[in-house]
Scaffold this active site. Structure first.
Site, short mmCIF file in Angstrom:
data_model
loop_
_atom_site.label_atom_id
_atom_site.label_comp_id
_atom_site.label_asym_id
_atom_site.label_seq_id
_atom_site.Cartn_x
_atom_site.Cartn_y
_atom_site.Cartn_z
N SER A 116 -7.44 -3.82 -30.06
CA SER A 116 -7.91 -3.32 -29.10
C SER A 116 -9.11 -3.89 -28.74
CB SER A 116 -8.97 -1.86 -29.97
OG SER A 116 -9.54 -2.13 -31.04
N LYS A 146 -16.12 4.63 -31.29
CA LYS A 146 -16.93 3.49 -30.86
C LYS A 146 -18.42 4.19 -29.69
CE LYS A 146 -12.47 1.77 -31.35
NZ LYS A 146 -11.06 0.50 -30.68
#
Length: 710
Positions: free
Chosen positions: A577, A620
């Site tokens: 990611s 996040k």
């Protein structure tokens, strides 16, 4: 990008969907102004308070979770799925465990079928998804009229091979009592004879004037009779397995059990001679496989069990009986070994995905060949019926604990909202109910500590702040320390520096800057990445280099590209990611264009530049908000997974993207507009796509404050 463990479990779909306008995010949220301050209920919701009577007409809903409710289509917006309850005290909790299971429909059906046919089951899935609960439920479903007691007898022919006898449940205690009574009668006669003999010897010695000789003779007589007591004790059998009074089949949890606890053992006897030793059959101890006879043997984390124990377990399953002998250096030794003891149990093995790797293949084959394998779901579709069951789950946890104040309807709704958020997918609820139950208990403890009669929505909100995981606490401390040492930049522009987003553990986001520097190569050009990258992360960096080579006008063969993951920690970086972050940093370094430090980003990257979905986007985004970032770039496919807490909604702007060109358009600063325009034009020519800019000059931007978990 994730430290230690990456959860790249985003949906398989890609981009192509239009950006979601800000006003549509409210579909996921309850208007704060419409929330009742007392109960936490949404005043704007349709009540949906209707049920069907015997005539098929709609009538007001009852007060229990089992009452019929209105049509499911009319309850989509009701957080409790149509339940009209004030507190969990009004929700009926089913008595049977199988009826308390939530969401695991496939596993529940398998358990019911396996109970009917007495089949073994292996359940694989995340911790806390209900594996042990289903195993206990199976024990309730098995018939208990066939239960047996197991007796161990002394073997007069060979004392080291005790005999085993099975009788119907409840009979074993009667048999032992009868033998004890018979032994007691013999003991009384023996004691009478002993004292007669002792007194006779003493009288003879006194009469003959040899008192000392008489005392010695009396001592010999006493020890002779005492030695005979052992033979009397040996006639009394030991009740090895006692199932008297059981209302359900046995359930034995052998998770982590050592060999003796699992397979049975023979106790150590310090007195091995002189007539004082314990008869061998009295030292025999049953193992979990014997106690589970005609019931359920549950072994979680099956892969942690030793290979030797797994082999013996397979023998017990295959033969339906297993002899008991010493299993350790503290046992009586290998000399004592009983006749085979019945082990006719149903085995339920459980574990995480890695459980199958270290599991004995023959044992797994035995389970698979004579039973079922089930994969446990992590989430379940969010429907009114499931919401009613989750409300019942809160009531179950309160009833199970026995000390928590009942939850108000507003508190139940807040737990449901957290179940949505923890699912990480729009339209789903988490099935990791052990952790959710922990939130219920913390909230109840807070209410109990205050002396409150009920647990309210405010208590649940406090519990969410207090019941943070270790990873969350570390992540928050990590962010604060970075601020103290000025390691986190949130303003201005920097060449080759990008604020990436990572996940620690399961549910904690952190900001992890990525820096790139381009230098002349001394030999063939190469990409050099530091930060203890794991295999997937290394492959992601190679994919990024392929994208950069395709788009760059610079000959990378003569350059070294250095990539640093700042603050990766001892666990290193795993997952892909960080691909978008790395690509942006490298392009910035190659072109000499600054990256806006108020922007953070996450996303995987294909070799053709497509931005692919990743896991943990909600955590996040929250980490970026805590660190002071104002914008967050995420894959468009992950937009449906965003469920940010209320306190962060207005702090960050979430920008969904489909392609690396969109990322660069947002992330690169406007100071050198001509250079940026030239770069984007060249990228469009290479990709053959047209970069459509939305309002404000950025493509695919969602001007949200941030979506709410509601």
């Amino acid at each position: 990008m994730q430290t230690n463990t990456e959860r790249n479990d985003g949906p398989p779909g890609g981009g192509g969907s239009p950006p979601i306008p800000p006003d549509e995010w409210d579909e996921w949220a309850v208007d704060p102004d419409a929330v009742d301050g007392e109960t936490g209920r949404d005043r704007s919701e349709a009540p949906g308070d209707a049920e069907t009577d015997d005539e098929g007409d709609l009538v007001p809903v009852g007060a229990t979770a089992t009452a019929p409710v209105a049509a499911e289509d009319d309850l989509e917006d009701d957080l409790l799925g149509g339940l009209d309850v004030g507190t969990t005290a009004e929700i009926e909790v089913p008595e049977r465990l199988i009826d308390q299971v939530i969401g695991q429909d496939v596993a529940r059906d398998v358990i019911q079928k396996a109970a009917e046919q007495r089949r073994h089951v292996m359940m694989i899935g995340s911790p806390g998804t209900g594996k042990s609960m289903l195993a206990k439920a199976m024990a309730e479903l098995l018939p208990n009229e066939e239960l047996q007691d197991v007796l161990v007898y002394h073997n007069p022919d060979d004392g080291n091979e005790p005999k085993v006898r099975t009788v119907p449940a409840g009979k074993g205690e009667q048999i032992v009592a009868a033998h004890r009574e018979e032994a007691a009668k013999k003991g009384r006669v023996r004691r009478l004879l002993m004292w007669v003999a002792v007194l006779g010897v003493l009288a003879y010695g006194l009469f003959t004037g040899n008192l000392l000789l008489g005392l010695l003779a009396a001592g010999v007589v006493y020890f002779v009779f005492r030695a005979g007591r052992r033979r009397t004790r040996a006639t009394v059998p030991k009740l090895l397995i006692d199932n008297a009074g059981r209302t359900t089949a046995p359930f034995e949890d052998a998770t982590g059990a050592h060999a003796g606890a699992l397979l049975g053992d023979v106790r150590h006897d310090p007195y091995q001679s002189g007539g004082m030793e314990t008869p061998s059959h009295d030292r025999v101890e049953a193992g979990a496989i014997h106690k589970a006879n005609r019931g359920v043997l549950f072994v979680d984390e099956i892969n942690t069990m030793g290979i030797r124990s797994q082999q013996h377990l397979m023998t017990a399953i295959q033969e339906g009986a297993f002899a008991i002998t010493g299993q350790s250096e503290r046992s009586s030794g290998a000399m004592v070994k009983t006749e085979p003891v019945p082990t006719d149990f149903v085995m339920i093995a459980a574990g995480n995905l890695d459980a199958m790797e270290n599991m004995h293949p023959a044992l797994r084959s035995r389970i698979k060949g004579y039973g079922y394998e089930v994969y446990m779901d992590d989430t379940v579709a969010d429907t009114p019926e499931l919401r009613r069951k989750y409300a019942r789950f809160v009531a179950q946890e309160v009833a199970k604990d026995g000390r928590l104040p009942h939850f108000t309807s507003g508190a139940i709704e807040e737990v449901l909202l957290e179940a949505r958020r923890r699912a990480g997918r729009k339209g789903h609820l988490t099935l990791e109910l052990r952790n959710l139950g922990g939130l219920v208990r913390v909230a109840g403890d807070l209410a109990r500590g205050e002396g409150a009669e009920l647990t309210t929505r405010e208590h649940v909100l406090q519990a969410k702040r207090k019941a943070r995981s270790i990873e969350q606490q570390i992540a928050d401390d990590y962010i604060e320390r970075r601020k103290e040492y000025d390691l986190s930049l949130t303003t201005g522009g920097r060449v080759g520096r990008v604020n990436g987003l990572a996940v620690m553990g399961e549910d904690s986001g952190v900001v992890m800057p990525v820096m790139a520097e381009v230098t002349p190569a001394q030999g063939p050009g190469e990409v050099i990445a530091t930060g203890k990258l794991q295999e997937i992360a290394e492959e992601a960096v190679q994919n990024v280099s392929a994208v950069v080579k395709k788009y760059s006008r610079v000959d990378l063969a003569a350059l070294d590209v250095h990539i640093q993951f700042v603050g990766a920690g001892g666990g290193g970086v795993d997952g892909d990611s960080a691909s978008v972050t790395v690509a942006t940093a490298v392009v910035s370094a190659l072109e000499g264009l600054e990256v806006d430090q108020s922007v953070a980003m996450t996303g995987s990257l294909s070799v053709r530049g497509d931005v692919l979905p990743v896991g943990g986007v909600t955590h996040k985004i929250e980490a970026a908000a805590k660190a002071g970032m104002s914008r967050v770039i995420i894959p468009r496919a992950n937009l449906q997974d965003v469920m940010v807490e209320d306190e962060y909604r207005e702090l960050v702007e979430v920008i969904p993207v489909d392609h690396i060109t969109e990322v660069l358009d947002v992330a690169l600063v406007e100071d050198d507009a001509e250079a940026k325009s030239t770069l984007l034009r060249r990228l469009k020519e290479v990709t053959g796509s047209v970069l459509e800019s939305g309002p404000g000059g950025h493509s695919g931007r969602s001007g949200i404050g941030s979506p709410s978990p509601r």
